[in-house]
Design a protein around this motif. Structure first.
Motif, short mmCIF file in Angstrom:
data_model
loop_
_atom_site.label_atom_id
_atom_site.label_comp_id
_atom_site.label_asym_id
_atom_site.label_seq_id
_atom_site.Cartn_x
_atom_site.Cartn_y
_atom_site.Cartn_z
N LEU A 214 26.60 3.20 68.78
CA LEU A 214 26.64 4.45 68.02
C LEU A 214 27.87 5.27 68.38
CD1 LEU A 214 22.89 5.50 68.28
CD2 LEU A 214 24.06 4.70 66.23
N GLN A 215 28.54 5.80 67.36
CA GLN A 215 29.70 6.68 67.59
C GLN A 215 29.37 8.15 67.37
OE1 GLN A 215 33.59 5.87 66.38
NE2 GLN A 215 33.43 3.65 66.52
N ASP A 216 28.54 8.43 66.36
CA ASP A 216 28.21 9.83 66.08
C ASP A 216 26.98 9.89 65.20
OD1 ASP A 216 28.45 12.56 66.24
OD2 ASP A 216 30.39 12.69 65.25
N TYR A 217 26.38 11.07 65.18
CA TYR A 217 25.19 11.32 64.38
C TYR A 217 25.38 12.72 63.81
CZ TYR A 217 20.33 9.97 63.40
OH TYR A 217 19.17 9.57 62.80
N VAL A 218 25.70 12.83 62.53
CA VAL A 218 26.20 14.09 61.96
C VAL A 218 25.20 14.68 60.96
CG1 VAL A 218 28.04 15.14 60.58
CG2 VAL A 218 28.59 13.39 62.28
N MET A 219 24.98 15.98 61.09
CA MET A 219 24.09 16.71 60.18
C MET A 219 24.91 17.46 59.13
SD MET A 219 21.30 19.70 61.07
CE MET A 219 20.25 18.55 61.98
N TRP A 220 24.50 17.31 57.87
CA TRP A 220 25.13 17.99 56.74
C TRP A 220 24.10 18.95 56.14
CZ3 TRP A 220 30.14 16.16 55.28
CH2 TRP A 220 30.55 15.00 55.94
N PHE A 221 24.49 20.20 55.91
CA PHE A 221 23.53 21.21 55.46
C PHE A 221 24.27 22.18 54.54
CE2 PHE A 221 19.81 23.92 57.36
CZ PHE A 221 19.50 24.42 56.11
N SER A 222 23.78 22.33 53.31
CA SER A 222 24.42 23.25 52.35
C SER A 222 23.39 23.72 51.34
CB SER A 222 25.59 22.56 51.62
OG SER A 222 25.10 21.67 50.63
N SER A 223 23.82 24.64 50.49
CA SER A 223 22.97 25.06 49.37
C SER A 223 23.22 24.20 48.13
CB SER A 223 23.23 26.54 49.04
OG SER A 223 24.59 26.74 48.70
N GLY A 224 23.99 23.12 48.29
CA GLY A 224 24.30 22.22 47.17
C GLY A 224 25.63 22.56 46.54
N GLY A 225 26.13 21.62 45.74
CA GLY A 225 27.39 21.85 45.04
C GLY A 225 28.61 21.42 45.81
N THR A 226 28.45 20.74 46.95
CA THR A 226 29.63 20.28 47.70
C THR A 226 30.23 19.04 47.04
OG1 THR A 226 28.32 18.87 49.18
CG2 THR A 226 28.70 21.16 49.86
N LYS A 227 31.55 18.88 47.21
CA LYS A 227 32.29 17.75 46.64
C LYS A 227 33.31 17.29 47.66
CE LYS A 227 32.09 20.05 42.14
NZ LYS A 227 32.91 20.66 41.05
#
Length: 209
Positions: free
Chosen positions: A69-82
Motif C-alpha cells: 500500500l502507498q496511500d489511502y485517500v479520502m475525497w469529500f465534496s458537495s459534488g460538481g468536481t471535475k
C-alpha cells in the motif's frame, strides 16, 4: 465534528481542478461548516485517528496489495468536481460511500496517443468541458471506457490508465493506491479469512515504494 473536528485535512479550492493553485490545510470542522456553500473539496490521506474506523476492501486483503500500500485517500465534496485528464503510476481501487462519480478512461494503448502537456503530474490540460479538436486532434478517434459508480461500488483503475472523473451529489469516496504487482500471490491467501474486516490502523503504508 465532536470526535474529529480538530483533525487537519488537505483542501483544494476549485471544483474544476486547477493544479496551478496549491491547496491548503483546514481543520475538519472548518471544512464541514463551509464545503456546502463554496467550491472547496477535501483530498486528504485518511487521518491517522480515523484509520481504525476505515477498512481495507476485502478484495485487497490478500494476494499482494495489502503488503504494498502507498496511500489511502479520502475525497469529500458537495459534488460538481471535475478532474484533469491524468494518469497514476500506481494501481487504484476507488470506493464510493456517498454520491456518485462518472469516469472516462483510456487504456495504456490509447492513452499513449494523448499528449500529456504537463509531464510533472502526468496530466493533460485539455478543457474537459469543451475539447478543442484542432488543438487535440488525437481525441477524435480514441477508444475509451466509461463507468458510473455509486454508494457501495468500487472501481479498479489499472496503473498508467488515463482517466477523468466527475462527481455528483454530496460526495464521499476513498481510494486505495498500491504498487503494481507482477503477479497475484495466491499463497498469500492461504489460511486467511478475507471476510474479516481489516482496519487501516493495522496496516503499513510505504509512499513511493
Amino acid at each position: 465534528m465532536e470526535k474529529y473536528g480538530d483533525i487537519e485535512v488537505q483542501v483544494d479550492f476549485r471544483k474544476k481542478e486547477n493544479r496551478d493553485r496549491p491547496g491548503d490545510t483546514f481543520k475538519m470542522e472548518k471544512f464541514l461548516l463551509n464545503y456546502n456553500a463554496s467550491d472547496i473539496y477535501m483530498v486528504t490521506t485518511v487521518p491517522e485517528p480515523m484509520m481504525e474506523e476505515v477498512y481495507l476492501p476485502s478484495c485487497l486483503s490478500c494476494g499482494g496489495p495489502a503488503s504494498n500500500l502507498q496511500d489511502y485517500v479520502m475525497w469529500f465534496s458537495s459534488g460538481g468536481t471535475k478532474s484533469h485528464l491524468h494518469m497514476d503510476n500506481i494501481d487504484n481501487l476507488m470506493c464510493m460511500i456517498s454520491g456518485s462519480k462518472e469516469w472516462f478512461m483510456l487504456d495504456r494503448q490509447a492513452g499513449a496517443k494523448v499528449r500529456l502537456d504537463r509531464q510533472e503530474g502526468a496530466y493533460c490540460t485539455v478543457d474537459v468541458d469543451s475539447v478543442d479538436m484542432y488543438q487535440y486532434p488525437e481525441f477524435r478517434n480514441l477508444p475509451w471506457w466509461s463507468a458510473d459508480i455509486g454508494p457501495g461500488d468500487c472501481l479498479y483503475v489499472p496503473y498508467a490508465w488515463l482517466h477523468q472523473v466527475r462527481s455528483h451529489g454530496r460526495n464521499i469516496a476513498v481510494n486505495n493506491w498500491w504498487t503494481p504487482l507482477s503477479a497475484f500471490d495466491y499463497l498469500d491467501c492461504k489460511g486467511k479469512d478475507t471476510k474479516e474486516p481489516v482496519p487501516l490502523s493495522t496496516l503499513a503504508f510505504t509512499p513511493g515504494l
